[in-house]
Design a protein around this motif. Structure first.
Motif, PDB file in Angstrom:
ATOM      1  N   SER A 241      32.932  32.994  54.994  1.00  0.00           N
ATOM      2  CA  SER A 241      31.808  32.610  54.147  1.00  0.00           C
ATOM      3  C   SER A 241      30.470  33.089  54.703  1.00  0.00           C
ATOM      4  CB  SER A 241      31.772  31.095  54.003  1.00  0.00           C
ATOM      5  OG  SER A 241      31.427  30.489  55.242  1.00  0.00           O
ATOM      6  N   ASP A 242      29.417  32.824  53.946  1.00  0.00           N
ATOM      7  CA  ASP A 242      28.069  33.162  54.398  1.00  0.00           C
ATOM      8  C   ASP A 242      27.644  32.344  55.602  1.00  0.00           C
ATOM      9  OD1 ASP A 242      27.819  35.069  52.447  1.00  0.00           O
ATOM     10  OD2 ASP A 242      26.675  33.801  51.075  1.00  0.00           O
ATOM     11  N   ALA A 243      28.328  31.245  55.862  1.00  0.00           N
ATOM     12  CA  ALA A 243      28.023  30.458  57.059  1.00  0.00           C
ATOM     13  C   ALA A 243      28.272  31.271  58.329  1.00  0.00           C
ATOM     14  CB  ALA A 243      28.856  29.171  57.083  1.00  0.00           C
ATOM     15  N   GLY A 244      29.155  32.270  58.246  1.00  0.00           N
ATOM     16  CA  GLY A 244      29.463  33.115  59.397  1.00  0.00           C
ATOM     17  C   GLY A 244      28.938  34.530  59.274  1.00  0.00           C
ATOM     18  N   LYS A 245      27.924  34.724  58.453  1.00  0.00           N
ATOM     19  CA  LYS A 245      27.489  36.095  58.160  1.00  0.00           C
ATOM     20  C   LYS A 245      26.907  36.833  59.363  1.00  0.00           C
ATOM     21  CE  LYS A 245      22.886  34.900  56.248  1.00  0.00           C
ATOM     22  NZ  LYS A 245      22.965  33.427  56.458  1.00  0.00           N
ATOM     23  N   HIS A 246      26.508  36.107  60.418  1.00  0.00           N
ATOM     24  CA  HIS A 246      25.959  36.766  61.604  1.00  0.00           C
ATOM     25  C   HIS A 246      26.933  36.696  62.785  1.00  0.00           C
ATOM     26  CE1 HIS A 246      22.634  38.867  63.306  1.00  0.00           C
ATOM     27  NE2 HIS A 246      22.408  37.990  64.264  1.00  0.00           N
ATOM     28  N   ILE A 247      28.206  36.496  62.483  1.00  0.00           N
ATOM     29  CA  ILE A 247      29.255  36.453  63.502  1.00  0.00           C
ATOM     30  C   ILE A 247      30.202  37.616  63.256  1.00  0.00           C
ATOM     31  CG2 ILE A 247      31.123  35.126  64.553  1.00  0.00           C
ATOM     32  CD1 ILE A 247      29.834  32.593  63.333  1.00  0.00           C
ATOM     33  N   THR A 248      30.362  38.491  64.235  1.00  0.00           N
ATOM     34  CA  THR A 248      31.334  39.576  64.095  1.00  0.00           C
ATOM     35  C   THR A 248      31.809  40.032  65.475  1.00  0.00           C
ATOM     36  OG1 THR A 248      31.824  41.599  62.850  1.00  0.00           O
ATOM     37  CG2 THR A 248      29.751  41.583  64.085  1.00  0.00           C
ATOM     38  N   GLY A 249      33.045  40.519  65.512  1.00  0.00           N
ATOM     39  CA  GLY A 249      33.628  40.997  66.763  1.00  0.00           C
ATOM     40  C   GLY A 249      34.035  39.892  67.718  1.00  0.00           C
ATOM     41  N   GLN A 250      34.168  38.676  67.213  1.00  0.00           N
ATOM     42  CA  GLN A 250      34.445  37.529  68.077  1.00  0.00           C
ATOM     43  C   GLN A 250      35.870  37.017  67.880  1.00  0.00           C
ATOM     44  OE1 GLN A 250      31.933  36.672  70.263  1.00  0.00           O
ATOM     45  NE2 GLN A 250      31.026  38.478  69.290  1.00  0.00           N
ATOM     46  N   TRP A 251      36.385  36.352  68.905  1.00  0.00           N
ATOM     47  CA  TRP A 251      37.623  35.600  68.756  1.00  0.00           C
ATOM     48  C   TRP A 251      37.358  34.153  69.135  1.00  0.00           C
ATOM     49  CZ3 TRP A 251      39.221  33.061  73.095  1.00  0.00           C
ATOM     50  CH2 TRP A 251      38.835  33.570  74.333  1.00  0.00           C
ATOM     51  N   LEU A 252      38.055  33.258  68.464  1.00  0.00           N
ATOM     52  CA  LEU A 252      37.900  31.827  68.719  1.00  0.00           C
ATOM     53  C   LEU A 252      39.277  31.208  68.904  1.00  0.00           C
ATOM     54  CD1 LEU A 252      36.117  29.288  68.885  1.00  0.00           C
ATOM     55  CD2 LEU A 252      36.369  29.069  66.402  1.00  0.00           C
ATOM     56  N   ALA A 253      39.477  30.561  70.047  1.00  0.00           N
ATOM     57  CA  ALA A 253      40.735  29.878  70.316  1.00  0.00           C
ATOM     58  C   ALA A 253      40.738  28.516  69.629  1.00  0.00           C
ATOM     59  CB  ALA A 253      40.936  29.708  71.821  1.00  0.00           C
ATOM     60  N   VAL A 254      41.818  28.233  68.925  1.00  0.00           N
ATOM     61  CA  VAL A 254      42.027  26.921  68.301  1.00  0.00           C
ATOM     62  C   VAL A 254      43.317  26.397  68.905  1.00  0.00           C
ATOM     63  CG1 VAL A 254      42.255  25.666  66.119  1.00  0.00           C
ATOM     64  CG2 VAL A 254      40.900  27.774  66.206  1.00  0.00           C
TER      65      VAL A 254
END
Length: 264
Positions: A241-254
């Motif tokens: 979504s647009d909530a993450g529009k400035h996030i790229t190239g990242q990984w997130l552990a869940v």
């Protein structure tokens, strides 16, 4: 002040999502999340009967869902999947590369054909479908979200008894594929991110769960629990979504904190 409210930033109304491996488990959970946020959803897997049931479940929840059967390890099937999704839904705004395979065997005895099966589906398939979707939909419109499903197994090794060399290698490749693709396609306004789940009960992990037990596996996580059928929903919608529009190239552990202990 922000032009959008938080609920508007997470809203996916009017967007189309393609989710591979979407008939069950983590893929179905993510498809449900995207649909609940307003997206129209196309799910993919190999088995038509499982896809029919999954779409019926999604539709009962009020989600606009449909399906295409295809093998994401086969290049012709991936091209057909892209073709048919574009024909039936129009432009693809969100691609979730989730279809995957695992294989357990000691490294010294690991069959080469099993290695190839894991790498073809978990890495090559992600590349081919991302390329098809980007070329034909995302790059021309200068807009898109790609979410690659990696794993905390891609952050390092496993205990010796796990013996999942090919799987770990493939998921490490997915993480760096995500980083490199984000760098190349940022100029096209395509965001590329990865989710690294920890242990979630699923068909793929049933053998490990039977062997070690849920309580033993949960005991290795700071939160003392395994992933459930809601734990990937929030991050999926964030990256889509647009909530993450400035996030790229990242990984997130869940993963309940397992990777914090292991140093991932």
């Amino acid at each position: 002040m922000s032009a959008h409210t938080v609920s508007q930033l997470f809203d996916l109304q009017g967007r189309n999502a393609l989710v591979t491996g979407g008939s069950r488990g983590l893929g179905l959970q993510m498809a449900q999340a995207l649909g609940e946020a307003g997206a129209r959803v196309m799910i993919n897997a190999r088995k038509a009967d499982e896809l029919e049931q999954a779409v019926a479940d999604l539709q009962q929840r009020g989600i606009d869902a449909r399906w295409i059967a295809a093998d994401c390890a086969v290049e012709d099937d991936l091209r057909r999947l892209a073709d048919q999704t574009l024909e039936r839904m129009g432009d693809i705004d969100i691609l979730v590369n989730n279809a995957g395979a695992a294989w357990g065997a000691p490294a010294e005895d690991h069959p080469v054909d099993a290695w190839d099966k894991v790498m073809n589906l978990n890495v090559r398939g992600y590349f081919i479908l991302s390329q098809q979707v980007a070329r034909r939909s995302m790059i021309p419109r200068r807009s898109g979200r790609i979410i690659n499903i990696a794993s905390i197994a891609g952050l390092g090794g496993n205990p010796p008894e796990m013996q999942t060399l090919a799987y770990n290698t493939s998921k490490g490749a997915v993480i760096n594929f995500t980083r490199a693709l984000a760098c190349e396609w940022g100029r096209h306004r395509i965001n590329v991110n990865a989710i690294c789940p920890g242990f979630f009960p699923s068909k793929m992990t049933r053998g490990t769960l039977d062997r070690l037990g849920a309580d033993e596996l949960a005991s290795h996580a700071p939160l003392q629990r395994l992933g459930d059928d809601e734990d990937l929903k929030g991050v999926t919608v964030l990256f889509a979504s647009d909530a993450g529009k400035h996030i790229t190239g990242q990984w997130l552990a869940v993963d309940g904190g397992v990777s914090v202990i292991t140093g991932g």
